[in-house]
Every structure is written in C-alpha cells, then in structure tokens.
Design an enzyme around this catalytic site. Sequence first.
Site, mmCIF file in Angstrom:
data_model
loop_
_atom_site.group_PDB
_atom_site.id
_atom_site.type_symbol
_atom_site.label_atom_id
_atom_site.label_comp_id
_atom_site.label_asym_id
_atom_site.label_seq_id
_atom_site.Cartn_x
_atom_site.Cartn_y
_atom_site.Cartn_z
ATOM 1 N N GLY A 128 0.965 -1.025 0.177
ATOM 2 C CA GLY A 128 -0.005 0.008 0.007
ATOM 3 C C GLY A 128 0.479 1.045 0.062
ATOM 4 N N HIS A 129 -0.299 2.049 0.208
ATOM 5 C CA HIS A 129 1.107 3.537 0.425
ATOM 6 C C HIS A 129 1.171 4.298 1.388
ATOM 7 C CE1 HIS A 129 -0.196 4.513 -4.114
ATOM 8 N NE2 HIS A 129 0.448 3.622 -3.861
ATOM 9 N N GLY A 130 0.859 2.970 3.178
ATOM 10 C CA GLY A 130 1.650 3.652 4.120
ATOM 11 C C GLY A 130 1.007 4.593 4.922
#
Length: 394
Positions: free
Chosen positions: A242-244
């Site tokens: 994911g993007h964090g």
Amino acid sequence: MAKNISFPFVIILLLSTVLFLINSSNAMPSFNVQRYGARGDGRTDATTPFLKAWSLACGSRARAMVYVPRGTYLVRNLVFWGPCKNIITFKMDGTLVAPTNYWSIGNSGYWILFAKVNRISVYGGTIDARGAGYWSCRKKGSHCPQGARSISFSWCNNVLLSGLTSYNSQNMHVTVHHSSNVRIQNIRIRAPSGSPNTDGIHVQSSSGVTISGGTIATGDDCIALSQGSRNIWIERLNCGPGHGISIGSLGDYANEEGVQNVTVTSSVFTKTQNGVRIKTWARPSRGFVRNVVFRNLIMRNVDNPVIIDQNYCPNGKGCPRQSSGVKISGVTYANIKGTSTTPIAMKLDCSGSNHCTGIRLQDIKLTYMRRSSASYCRNVHGRASGVMVPRNCM
C-alpha cells in the site's frame, strides 16, 4: 418425599426462578435477517430483508441486535439511517457480497452506510465488494461510475467496529466522516496492490478515533487522515502493501480544517510506497498539521519511510506550482527503524512560505542496501537527538 426437601433448597429454587425471569425480561431483542426473507445462498437479493431488520431494531425501545447468520448474502446499497431509540449491535457471522455488475452499487458512492447513528457496535463478518471489474474500467479510462466505499460511518457517535474483514472495495474500504468517539479494532483489509484509490481507512472531519490492531494490504493508503481529523490514535497495525499511513492530502481548499493531535505507534510497514507521510498541495490554504507523533515503527523495504511532501503531485502533471499554505508544526519522529528501498530514507520537503517548525527526530535508524541511508531537508526547523541514521539534515 416432600418432607425431605430442605428450606435452603426452596430458597435457592425461588431465587433462581426470579433471576431467570429478570434476565428473560431484559434479554436483548434480536432481529435475524433470515426471519425477514434473507437467504444465505449468495444469489438471492437480500437487500430488503436487511433493511427491514434494521428498521425494527432501530425502532426498538430496548437495546437491540441485528443478526446475520452464517452464509453468503447478496446485497445492493444498504443505508442504515438513525437516530435509533436505543443502543444497536450489528453482529455478522456471515459474508456480504456486492452484485458482480459494478454499476449496481457504484453510482451511489456508498455500499454499506451507517448515517446519523449513535451507540452502534458492529462485530465480525466479511464484506466483499467484488471491485475488480470497477478497477478494470478505471484503468481503461472508460465511462465508469464514481465507485462505492464499502462500509462508512457518517455523522455517527460512539461507534465500535470490531473484527471485520473487507475485501476488494471499489473505492475506500472504511470511511469515518463527521463522527466522534469511534473505535476500529482487529480489522483485516485486503485488495491487490494495483487497485486504484482503495484506501484502507479514511478519516475526515472526525475526532476521538482509535484504530487498534489489524492488517491492511491494499492499493492506496493503509490509513488516510484528511482535513478535520483530530485526536487520532493508531497502534499495532500491519501495513503493506500500500501507500503507508498518510496525513493528507491537505490544501484542497483555502478555508480547510486542520489536522491535530495524532499518534501512530507500534506498527510495521512492509513493502509500502511510503511509511509515515504528510502531504499537501502547493497552493494557498489556512490548513495546518500540528501535534503529531510517529514512534516505535518498523520499516521493511519501504520506498519512502519518512516523508513530508508539501509539493504533492502524484501524477507529475496538472498540479499547482505555488507555495503550500498548510502550516506544519510540532511533529515528532521517534524510534523508527528498518530498511529503505531508496537512498533517501528521510525526505522533509516543506513549504517555502510556511516552514515546518518544531520537528523533532529521535533515535532513527534506517538503512539502504545494508549501508547508511541519506536524508533531504528543505525549509525545516527542529532538533535531533540519539542515534541518527541517516544524518540530521535540519
């Protein structure tokens, strides 16, 4: 025989009977969706039975439960309106699936929505929005609906969401908007890493939100805290892919609410695009980010473990090329360790007109290919202490 019955035995029998009657009178009414026609065969539309069970439970003067037994239930858009007359428990032992035709839920913006409900607890269950067809439409650039968020709480107070599993949302999996005193615990969220805009949990204009325990693997932010997020506590989360975890993007509007009093702790990021990120558009705004703590975090092969980006431009084109008006202050990064997949493990790129202030770095150890990583700072003011890998660049 009657003469052998002792007086204490009679007393115990009477007390047991009284307690049974009291408990029976106080038993929580349960509204089983199957009682109103829902079939757990995965094919029969169960939307109306679910709404009927909710209507009866919400109208109950006593505490009430909506119960979803084991089985797979096909449901279209479900809007559970409040306010209700008493406390509601929504217990799911079954699985909810969306229709395979993504237009069936994609035009409304929501698949399952709790609106204006106070004192609601949602336990267990699995929801699968079957978003693959919708993602394919998006990627082709075809004419697509706006996409549905899987489960949302809007204008709700005193909410518990516990033990839910969410698969393949068209858009965001869980949203909390204009709500307060919300606890999300032991949640599992999963969508392919290439699925667009499938944030795990999105919070906006809400306060007193606790996210504790769980695993989020998706195609966008594991958690996104947008404008008006206040008093947020996030702990024991496994994020990736994911993007964090992101604060932002902020600066969409000139008179935007700020984000404040946020703690992210005791979490692990694995093969994510970012670790902990603050992102703002480069345009005028009265927004702010303040009193934020990122601590006790582990990064495992993360592209950008620590990042402030006040020149946010995700696609590299069509972005404002001004100076961000969002004021960032009082941000602490403490005990963050692990590995970066890029040489610059810490990038603090702040606004030229509103420098970041009160930034504190303590005990950072982020390596790149088994060597020390690098850092980049611009318009940042603060102090560092303890072990610093990469070196302090403020």
